[in-house]
Design an enzyme around this catalytic site. Sequence first.
Site, PDB file in Angstrom:
ATOM      1  N   LYS A  88     -56.589  -7.876 -36.012  1.00  0.00           N
ATOM      2  CA  LYS A  88     -56.327  -6.675 -35.186  1.00  0.00           C
ATOM      3  C   LYS A  88     -56.525  -5.426 -36.035  1.00  0.00           C
ATOM      4  O   LYS A  88     -56.467  -5.474 -37.264  1.00  0.00           O
ATOM      5  CB  LYS A  88     -54.906  -6.686 -34.616  1.00  0.00           C
ATOM      6  CG  LYS A  88     -53.747  -6.741 -35.630  1.00  0.00           C
ATOM      7  CD  LYS A  88     -53.299  -5.428 -36.186  1.00  0.00           C
ATOM      8  CE  LYS A  88     -52.200  -5.605 -37.246  1.00  0.00           C
ATOM      9  NZ  LYS A  88     -52.087  -4.493 -38.192  1.00  0.00           N
TER      10      LYS A  88
ATOM     11  N   ASP B 198     -45.808  -8.648 -35.971  1.00  0.00           N
ATOM     12  CA  ASP B 198     -47.158  -8.654 -35.372  1.00  0.00           C
ATOM     13  C   ASP B 198     -47.471  -9.965 -34.666  1.00  0.00           C
ATOM     14  O   ASP B 198     -48.436 -10.029 -33.903  1.00  0.00           O
ATOM     15  CB  ASP B 198     -48.230  -8.517 -36.472  1.00  0.00           C
ATOM     16  CG  ASP B 198     -48.326  -7.128 -37.034  1.00  0.00           C
ATOM     17  OD1 ASP B 198     -47.686  -6.223 -36.481  1.00  0.00           O
ATOM     18  OD2 ASP B 198     -49.044  -6.960 -38.034  1.00  0.00           O
TER      19      ASP B 198
HETATM   20  O1  C5P Z   1     -42.594  -8.014 -39.700  1.00  0.00           O
HETATM   21  P1  C5P Z   1     -43.189  -8.211 -41.036  1.00  0.00           P
HETATM   22  O2  C5P Z   1     -42.640  -9.404 -41.763  1.00  0.00           O
HETATM   23  O3  C5P Z   1     -44.685  -8.214 -41.025  1.00  0.00           O
HETATM   24  O4  C5P Z   1     -42.772  -6.947 -41.888  1.00  0.00           O
HETATM   25  C1  C5P Z   1     -42.941  -6.896 -43.286  1.00  0.00           C
HETATM   26  C2  C5P Z   1     -42.113  -5.767 -43.856  1.00  0.00           C
HETATM   27  O5  C5P Z   1     -42.620  -4.508 -43.380  1.00  0.00           O
HETATM   28  C3  C5P Z   1     -40.666  -5.771 -43.435  1.00  0.00           C
HETATM   29  O6  C5P Z   1     -39.890  -6.578 -44.297  1.00  0.00           O
HETATM   30  C4  C5P Z   1     -40.281  -4.306 -43.546  1.00  0.00           C
HETATM   31  O7  C5P Z   1     -40.026  -3.962 -44.888  1.00  0.00           O
HETATM   32  C5  C5P Z   1     -41.554  -3.596 -43.135  1.00  0.00           C
HETATM   33  N1  C5P Z   1     -41.548  -3.206 -41.705  1.00  0.00           N
HETATM   34  C6  C5P Z   1     -40.783  -2.112 -41.312  1.00  0.00           C
HETATM   35  N2  C5P Z   1     -40.765  -1.763 -39.975  1.00  0.00           N
HETATM   36  C7  C5P Z   1     -41.500  -2.444 -39.070  1.00  0.00           C
HETATM   37  C8  C5P Z   1     -42.289  -3.554 -39.459  1.00  0.00           C
HETATM   38  C9  C5P Z   1     -42.291  -3.909 -40.800  1.00  0.00           C
HETATM   39  O8  C5P Z   1     -40.121  -1.464 -42.113  1.00  0.00           O
HETATM   40  N3  C5P Z   1     -41.476  -2.064 -37.796  1.00  0.00           N
END
Ligand code: C5P
Length: 310
Positions: free
Chosen positions: A24, A148
């Site tokens: 994406k 995601d």
């Molecule tokens: O959801 P995902 O594991 O991909 O997110 C990785 C990191 O990105 C999270 O641990 C967080 O630190 C940051 N993040 C965030 N706010 C979001 C998505 C991700 O701060 N909406």
Amino acid sequence: MLACRVLAKGSGTAHRLVVNAAAKVNLALEVLSRRADGYHEIATVMQAVDLSDRLTLEDAPTIEVRTSAADVPTDERNLAYRAAAALRDAAKVERGVRITLDKRIPVAAGLGGGSTDAAAVLAGLNRLWRLHWPSARLEDLAVGLGMDVPFFLRGGAALGTGRGEQLTPIRSAVLALVLVNPRFPVSTAETYGRVTPAMFSDGRRARTVAGALASRGAGRVAACLYNGLEIAAREAYPQIAQMEAALIAAGALGAMMSGSGPTVFGVARSWEQARQIRARVARGRWECWAVRTLRGPAIRIRAEGSRGTL
Ligand code: C5P
């Protein structure tokens, strides 16, 4: 109940599935605020594109990941492995799976490569293990793997709010894009960690991009691209601005970083122009792809031996 957007072809009794998992881009990403749980409240427009990993899922006694990609772990650190373990535990099945991962999407690139692999494993194992879970139940499990991941179970284009996991589908036309990656990884948590309140915005830009996408004009979309994480990433990685300047100099209508970076993308007028831009920008030290946006599923499943196209 949510309509299942995963495209499945072939027989229902397969022991081996081949799954295509698309990347994406974020046509918009606004950071609205910092949450008490450490995440950020965001408003983002996610759009699936036809740069895909390919996964083969086969019956096996334990969960096992194989890949020839040097920068991809094959243990619990791999999101595809974690997806299989999460579904096995939640569905209480006593089976394993051998996942052979053919990586084409660069790792830690802002293109959702790990997340789409995880979504492919959830959708593929739902079929291989004949669980018949509805898509809403798969999405609930997907959120626990990454914000995601639910998007990839749907594909197409969507406005993501909350932490990015609350999705509203957007009807979109097919756009031609050029992706440029500087051949180094950037951690999502690291980019979010650089965000300051001065980079917060109110979500209006993401809604404008969603509207432009629905109105079908590449020029309109290109004019309102926005990424609130870009300022944070640009300071650390000057190559981001250089790649965007190269895309614009090569004729792109607009250019922006995707997700938490470092990949940037340019919007082209047509597929032919995207290929020309790609050829020009690829003369540098960067990796480049001309891609089309996907209106349909990001995950496509085929039973090995069936005639379905991926
Ligand atoms: O959801 P995902 O594991 O991909 O997110 C990785 C990191 O990105 C999270 O641990 C967080 O630190 C940051 N993040 C965030 N706010 C979001 C998505 C991700 O701060 N909406």
